[in-house]
Design an enzyme around this catalytic site. Structure first.
Site, PDB file in Angstrom:
ATOM      1  N   VAL A   1     -12.701   3.063   4.113  1.00 20.10           N
ATOM      2  CA  VAL A   1     -13.732   3.571   3.203  1.00 20.10           C
ATOM      3  C   VAL A   1     -12.981   3.362   1.618  1.00 20.10           C
ATOM      4  O   VAL A   1     -13.754   2.809   0.729  1.00 20.10           O
ATOM      5  CB  VAL A   1     -13.744   5.164   3.053  1.00 20.10           C
ATOM      6  CG1 VAL A   1     -14.637   5.563   1.987  1.00 20.10           C
ATOM      7  CG2 VAL A   1     -14.281   5.515   4.449  1.00 20.10           C
ATOM      8  N   GLU A   2     -11.735   3.376   1.496  1.00 20.81           N
ATOM      9  CA  GLU A   2     -11.132   3.138   0.150  1.00 20.81           C
ATOM     10  C   GLU A   2     -11.068   1.549  -0.299  1.00 20.81           C
ATOM     11  O   GLU A   2     -11.121   1.267  -1.369  1.00 20.81           O
ATOM     12  CB  GLU A   2      -9.610   3.804   0.040  1.00 20.81           C
ATOM     13  CG  GLU A   2      -9.481   5.165  -0.044  1.00 20.81           C
ATOM     14  CD  GLU A   2      -9.945   5.829  -1.312  1.00 20.81           C
ATOM     15  OE1 GLU A   2     -10.040   4.896  -2.270  1.00 20.81           O
ATOM     16  OE2 GLU A   2      -9.888   6.974  -1.457  1.00 20.81           O
TER      17      GLU A   2
END
Length: 516
Positions: free
Chosen positions: A125-126
């Protein structure tokens, strides 16, 4: 008579040894009654025991079997990101490929701490598992640490090294942070994950606000920034897909459930080219596992750790012991007129402090004719393909418009002032140069600016044939462009002379120079 007697004896003996058929049948009946044959016992076939999470061959399966966070299937944001992942299978393939060297290490560290295995998805996600990722909020690395949080969790940053990109160090720092957040929010991991994105204070404030209003304090009930409201659902949607690949008709490329990299420490500053030689791999491969090193060598004062393929550890350790003290090449440099320590350091891609240390200098004073020992790379700059300078050059070379110009930062410049001067946005200017809008600029720094005939300019690409006696300055003046731009557009060395007949590509504003 004697023969007859013998025959009779033989007949009588035969009668005694040959029982009648009826007698034989009786014995068989009795034996059948007294010696009953036991039926053969067939052991029931036990079904094979299901493999534990740790016994899986696919690391993604090991991870997904240990997911514990509930998936709210009726949440529209979770549904949106689930659909996005399912309709973009190439993204998951890319992520899986990038994750392959690091995922086993991350997984085992999360298991050892007893944290939720959903945290393995935070780097997806990051940063999409790109260790060189850099966001416009000045966050860097797999775990996207911003400077203030990096400082808080002990990730060093200097000319040589950025701990935010060191997967080994940053993973420990991220899990320290998540452990803290998990405790802070009493084991509510959705709120803890939200806090990783937007900060613990913001999530705590949203919880207090809901408590005061008599509202629930679960993540989906909190009033949080738009990015954070998407952040947690994005992770949960991915977890749902990984746990139910078959049901969703998608296959995430498997990753072998075994260690890939191991940590080694040569205990001295080492040129990355020499370290790669120790390990028997390319410099680029070594840098891909160790993206925390910004330059051609490890930092003079450490850290010196490398992650290398596990099967190369013994070889690396043996070579580093055999070559102790030879990790960095030292050249003997004679100070010339106009030299300063900073000039010499820049020429050799090192720092003033390193030269001072190598020569036991108490200050920056040097004299013409003095000899200095200067640490220098064993290979040319291009060999260190993933160094900070080469990554920046690649970013700046990507075409973002019809023509490119170079800009040298002057004292007092800011992104805002430069963007305003060239009629471009601050965000675009930062992005073209691999930076964030809030990053500070330094005097002398080189920036690229892309334009599409803005400011009323009428741009045309022309090719100029160099004439006898031409200089870069003459040509730049004639076409109202900068000498530095001509050098950049044509990839030429400013130290070399132009040759008559040489063709130069120029991007010219015809409104400034008239018809060309």
């Amino acid at each position: 008579m004697k023969p007859f007697i013998w025959i009779l004896v033989l007949l009588l003996a035969g009668c005694q040894t040959a029982p009648s058929t009826n007698d034989n049948a009786k014995i068989s009946d009795n034996e059948a009654k007294t010696v009953k044959a036991e039926p053969t016992k067939v052991k029931p076939v036990e079904p094979p025991k299901p493999l534990t999470a740790q016994q899986q061959t696919d690391l993604w399966k090991r991870i997904s079997m240990q997911f514990t966070l509930p998936i709210p299937n009726d949440d529209p944001t979770v549904n949106y990101y689930r659909t996005w992942y399912l309709t973009h299978p190439d993204h998951l393939k890319t992520v899986s490929k990038r994750a392959e060297p690091f995922l086993y290490m991350i997984t085992t560290r999360i298991e050892d701490r007893g944290l939720p295995l959903e945290l393995t998805l935070l780097p997806v996600v990051e940063s999409a598992f790109d260790p060189f990722a850099y966001s416009f909020g000045s966050a860097a690395g797999l775990w996207q640490f911003v400077p203030v949080t990096a400082d808080r969790f002990g990730l060093e940053r200097n000319y040589w090294y950025d701990g935010r990109r060191d997967v080994d160090a940053a993973t420990d720092a991220a899990l320290d942070y998540m452990t803290y957040l998990g405790n802070r929010f009493d084991g509510d991991w959705e709120n803890a994950i939200a806090a990783y994105n937007s900060g613990g204070g913001r999530v705590s404030s949203a919880i207090r606000k809901n408590k005061k209003a008599g509202k629930p304090t679960d993540f989906f009930s909190l009033d949080l920034p738009k990015e954070t409201r998407s952040y947690v659902p994005k992770l949960l949607a991915l977890a749902d897909i990984l746990a139910h690949e078959k049901e969703y008709g998608i296959e995430v490329p498997p990753i072998a459930n075994k260690p890939v990299l191991a940590k080694v420490n040569p205990n001295e500053q080492v040129d990355l080219a020499i370290a790669a030689q120790y390990a028997g791999i390319s410099v680029k491969e070594l840098q891909s596992y160790n993206p925390g090193f910004n330059q051609w060598a490890t930092a003079p004062n450490g850290p010196y750790n490398f992650l290398i393929p596990i099967e190369k550890v013994e070889q690396f350790n043996q070579k580093s012991v055999e070559n102790r003290g030879k990790g960095v090449k030292l050249i003997r440099y004679k100070v010339k007129s106009g030299d300063t320590l900073s000039v010499i350091a820049k020429k050799n891609q090192t720092t003033t402090k390193v030269i001072q240390q190598a020569n036991s200098l108490d200050n920056a004073n040097i004299r013409i004719g003095q000899y200095l020992l200067v640490p220098r790379s064993t290979k040319n700059n291009k060999a260190y393909a993933l160094s900070a300078n080469n990554r920046l050059a690649k970013t700046q070379s990507v075409a973002r418009g019809k023509y490119k110009t170079n800009y040298t930062v002057a004292s007092g410049d800011s992104f805002w002032s430069i963007a305003k001067q060239h009629k471009v946005t601050v965000d675009a200017l930062a992005r073209w140069n691999g930076m964030a809008p809030k990053d500070s600029l330094r005097s002398g720094q080189k920036l690229v600016i892309w334009k599409n005939n803005s400011s009323g300019a009428i741009m045309r690409t022309v090719y100029y044939s160099v004439r006898d006696g031409d200089t870069l300055g003459d040509i730049a003046e004639k076409f109202k462009v900068k000498s530095a731009d001509i050098i950049d557009w044509n990839g030429i060395d400013k130290q070399k002379y132009l040759k008559p007949g040489q063709k130069l590509k120029l991007h010219v504003d015809v409104k400034k120079v008239g018809s060309v």
